[in-house]
Design an enzyme around this catalytic site. Structure first.
Site, PDB file in Angstrom:
ATOM      1  N   CYS A  45       9.505   4.417   7.455  1.00  0.00           N
ATOM      2  CA  CYS A  45      10.078   4.310   6.114  1.00  0.00           C
ATOM      3  C   CYS A  45      11.076   3.158   6.140  1.00  0.00           C
ATOM      4  O   CYS A  45      12.113   3.247   6.801  1.00  0.00           O
ATOM      5  CB  CYS A  45      10.760   5.610   5.705  1.00  0.00           C
ATOM      6  SG  CYS A  45      11.517   5.556   4.065  1.00  0.00           S
ATOM      7  N   HIS A 136      -1.324   2.088   3.242  1.00  0.00           N
ATOM      8  CA  HIS A 136      -1.068   1.701   1.859  1.00  0.00           C
ATOM      9  C   HIS A 136      -2.331   1.131   1.234  1.00  0.00           C
ATOM     10  O   HIS A 136      -3.079   0.389   1.878  1.00  0.00           O
ATOM     11  CB  HIS A 136       0.038   0.638   1.782  1.00  0.00           C
ATOM     12  CG  HIS A 136       1.372   1.135   2.220  1.00  0.00           C
ATOM     13  ND1 HIS A 136       2.278   1.709   1.356  1.00  0.00           N
ATOM     14  CD2 HIS A 136       1.954   1.157   3.445  1.00  0.00           C
ATOM     15  CE1 HIS A 136       3.365   2.055   2.026  1.00  0.00           C
ATOM     16  NE2 HIS A 136       3.185   1.733   3.303  1.00  0.00           N
ATOM     17  N   ASN A 167      -0.483   5.950   0.599  1.00  0.00           N
ATOM     18  CA  ASN A 167       0.499   5.556  -0.407  1.00  0.00           C
ATOM     19  C   ASN A 167      -0.176   4.522  -1.298  1.00  0.00           C
ATOM     20  O   ASN A 167      -0.761   3.555  -0.797  1.00  0.00           O
ATOM     21  CB  ASN A 167       1.727   4.925   0.256  1.00  0.00           C
ATOM     22  CG  ASN A 167       2.377   5.864   1.258  1.00  0.00           C
ATOM     23  OD1 ASN A 167       3.059   6.797   0.912  1.00  0.00           O
ATOM     24  ND2 ASN A 167       2.143   5.584   2.541  1.00  0.00           N
ATOM     25  N   GLU A 185       3.794   7.860  -3.507  1.00  0.00           N
ATOM     26  CA  GLU A 185       3.852   8.084  -2.067  1.00  0.00           C
ATOM     27  C   GLU A 185       3.228   9.418  -1.695  1.00  0.00           C
ATOM     28  O   GLU A 185       3.471  10.433  -2.357  1.00  0.00           O
ATOM     29  CB  GLU A 185       5.306   8.059  -1.579  1.00  0.00           C
ATOM     30  CG  GLU A 185       5.986   6.700  -1.704  1.00  0.00           C
ATOM     31  CD  GLU A 185       7.271   6.637  -0.903  1.00  0.00           C
ATOM     32  OE1 GLU A 185       7.229   6.967   0.308  1.00  0.00           O
ATOM     33  OE2 GLU A 185       8.309   6.272  -1.469  1.00  0.00           O
ATOM     34  N   CYS A 194      10.155   1.873  -2.287  1.00  0.00           N
ATOM     35  CA  CYS A 194       9.439   2.138  -1.037  1.00  0.00           C
ATOM     36  C   CYS A 194       9.392   0.847  -0.248  1.00  0.00           C
ATOM     37  O   CYS A 194       8.750  -0.123  -0.678  1.00  0.00           O
ATOM     38  CB  CYS A 194       8.025   2.644  -1.330  1.00  0.00           C
ATOM     39  SG  CYS A 194       7.017   2.895   0.148  1.00  0.00           S
ATOM     40  N   GLY A 197       5.978   0.066   1.227  1.00  0.00           N
ATOM     41  CA  GLY A 197       5.111  -0.250   0.098  1.00  0.00           C
ATOM     42  C   GLY A 197       5.361  -1.643  -0.443  1.00  0.00           C
ATOM     43  O   GLY A 197       4.424  -2.360  -0.819  1.00  0.00           O
TER      44      GLY A 197
END
Length: 251
Positions: A45, A136, A167, A185, A194, A197
């Site tokens: 993250c 992603h 995501n 997410e 994010c 992201g």
């Protein structure tokens, strides 16, 4: 997992998007574990990494302004930008994006996975798939702020083409150095920002020819702006780090 769910509750908890734990590490300065609001654990993250850097420095856990952080997505290097003892922003070396389908993972014969057409409900989406430590799927749309991302993101998350879920980033191109992004997410639903992201969106924008590799790309999110730079050496992410409040939670 249960603590993350309790802490993240909007009515009886803090009302967060998850729980971040700072732990000892034998391989780095700190180890980070991050749990989504549904209790599932995230491998990486970006935004939480910046918060860990800020918290560790300002709470006296380290005097370093270059910090190594162990995550399930590998060791990330944080550069803390400090003024008068306060960490105002953090640059995270996010490493190289993973573009191979099997490693993201996504079920696709394309290498890299650019323009993978996936049918979701009543629409077809062309996804560019990237892993920044977690998977992603990036798609480009018009007027992203009005786009029904909950409708499509919720279904995309569990689409069988993504074995570990995904995501989903919905991205609007502003110009060759600015994009707008919203994200659905896995495990959390829509969040206001994010980091991984934003990195995946910038990489996808370069791969699709919308933005230029090696130049700063400002990703505008509902929670603020992130500056991403994607080069042959990897992805650098810079963003602010702010303390919203401190307190004690009784569980």
């Amino acid at each position: 997992e249960k603590l993350a769910i309790a802490m993240s509750g909007r009515h009886f908890g803090v009302g967060s998007d998850g729980l971040v734990l700072i732990m000892p590490s034998e391989a780095a300065d700190f180890r980070m574990r991050m749990f989504n609001l549904d209790g599932s654990e995230g491998k990486m993250c970006g935004n939480a990494s910046r918060c860990v850097g800020k918290y560790g420095y300002e709470r006296g856990l380290t005097e370093k302004t270059t910090v190594a952080l162990e995550t399930l997505g590998g060791i990330k290097i944080l550069q803390l930008h400090v003024k008068d003892g306060i960490v105002e922003s953090v640059t995270v070396d996010m490493g190289e994006p993973v573009l191979e389908a099997a490693e993201i993972p996504v079920l696709s014969d394309k290498h890299p996975v650019i323009g993978e057409t996936v049918e979701i409900l009543d629409r077809k989406f062309d996804f560019t798939c990237v892993s920044m430590g977690n998977p992603h799927a990036v798609t480009f749309v018009e007027n992203v702020m009005e786009y029904p991302i909950e409708k499509y993101g919720r279904v995309s998350d569990f689409h069988p083409i993504f074995p570990d879920r995904v995501n989903t980033e919905f991205v609007e191109i502003v110009d060759d150095s600015h994009v707008k992004m919203r994200v659905w997410e896995r495990g959390s639903g829509e969040t206001v920002a994010c980091g991984t992201g934003a990195c995946a969106s910038a990489v996808a924008a370069c791969l699709n020819g919308y933005c230029k590799k090696g130049e700063d790309i400002t990703v505008k999110l509902r929670g603020g702006d992130l500056v991403i730079n994607y080069t042959d050496d990897g992805v650098q992410m810079t963003g602010s780090a702010d303390t919203v409040f401190t307190g004690v939670v009784e569980i």
